[in-house]
Design an enzyme around this catalytic site. Structure first.
Site, PDB file in Angstrom:
ATOM      1  CD  GLU A  41      25.405  20.716  59.379  1.00 22.65           C
ATOM      2  OE1 GLU A  41      26.223  19.862  59.680  1.00 22.65           O
ATOM      3  OE2 GLU A  41      24.106  20.477  58.980  1.00 22.65           O
ATOM      4  CE  LYS A 113      26.887  17.288  62.629  1.00 22.90           C
ATOM      5  NZ  LYS A 113      26.060  17.153  61.218  1.00 22.90           N
ATOM      6  CB  CYS A 154      23.186  19.682  62.036  1.00 21.14           C
ATOM      7  SG  CYS A 154      21.986  19.010  60.727  1.00 21.14           S
TER       8      CYS A 154
END
Length: 279
Positions: A41, A113, A154
């Site tokens: 990330e 995300k 994440c």
């Protein structure tokens, strides 16, 4: 059997330096026989000072790290999963966006995300990702040399509904690149990675940020490759045990997926939950 490479990074505040590191990792990955490289990330820029970061964040067409990764993929004949970059949107906010780039340098998939890291930790750390970033709203999968790849980033690892959707899409692998904090990493990183691999009956490959960064933060590291049975095939270590930036390798056996799904056909046995909880 196909080989993947994971690049564990200590990304800084200079996108050009980070682009050079990714290009070098692509060379090392290809030299080690990998068909695909996975990066963490925020591979292109890790800077908690958003006023300073704003000057370096560009739209896709102007992003120097994305351009460098596409050129590295072409030059090395290697697929690259850029774990994510901070990308400027037309509405003035940013996207935390992953890219899958093929061996000709073409972008095959994008994923923004979904889940924003808005937390107040007991250590005193406070994070408000949603102040700058707009969440995504689409589940993304893509065919790669390693098989069907599902994308997450994440904090997404804490939300099983996304991984259920990726499992139902029959992903062979799921990428969950990260920049985990040290306290949350120590508590939950290995647990969550292994759990999601078992739930989806898929390999989970998670390239991670590690160590002390230029902006003052510290990340947990421990880039992992986990097989569908939940066995850890690769752990690149972290700040707690001397792990550093570098490239690691793991061999992906597609037969392992079939074996696990035959033994524990949880994806086939899953039933929709339609009723309401009783008091």
């Amino acid at each position: 059997m196909t080989r993947a490479a994971l690049f564990q990074m200590t990304t800084g505040i200079d996108p050009l330096a980070n682009a050079e590191a990714i290009a070098a990792a692509a060379r090392a990955a290809r030299g080690g026989g990998a068909a695909m490289l996975f990066t963490p990330e925020m591979s292109g820029l890790l800077d908690r000072k958003r006023d300073r970061a704003r000057a370096a964040i560009r739209q896709e067409g102007d992003d120097v790290v994305l351009a460098a990764a596409r050129e590295a993929a072409r030059r090395e004949g290697l697929w690259i999963h850029l774990g994510s970059l901070a990308i400027a949107r037309e509405d003035g906010k940013w996207a935390n966006r992953a890219f899958v780039i093929d061996d000709s340098g073409e972008i095959r998939a994008r994923y923004d995300k979904m889940h924003m890291f808005d937390v107040d930790l007991a250590t005193g750390e406070t994070w408000r990702e949603s102040n700058a970033y707009t969440p995504g709203d689409a589940v993304v999968t893509v065919e790669t040399p390693l098989g069907r790849l599902g994308l997450a980033i994440c904090y997404d690892i804490r939300f099983p509904a996304l991984f259920e959707a990726l499992g139902q899409a029959r992903c062979d692998l799921i990428a969950c690149p990260a920049a985990f904090t040290v306290p949350t990493g120590r508590a939950h990183w290995h647990l969550l990675q292994r759990t999601r691999a078992v739930e989806a009956s898929a390999f989970v490959l998670s390239a991670a940020q590690v160590g002390l960064h230029e902006d003052g933060r510290e990340t947990y590291g421990h880039s992992l490759a986990v097989d569908p049975w939940g066995e850890v095939l690769l752990d690149m270590g972290g700040a707690d045990d001397g792990g550093t930036a570098g490239v690691g390798f793991v061999d992906i056996d597609p037969g392992r997926i079939a074996d696990v799904r035959a033994q524990l056909p949880s994806l086939a046995n899953r039933r929709p939950i339609t009723g309401q909880a009783r008091p």
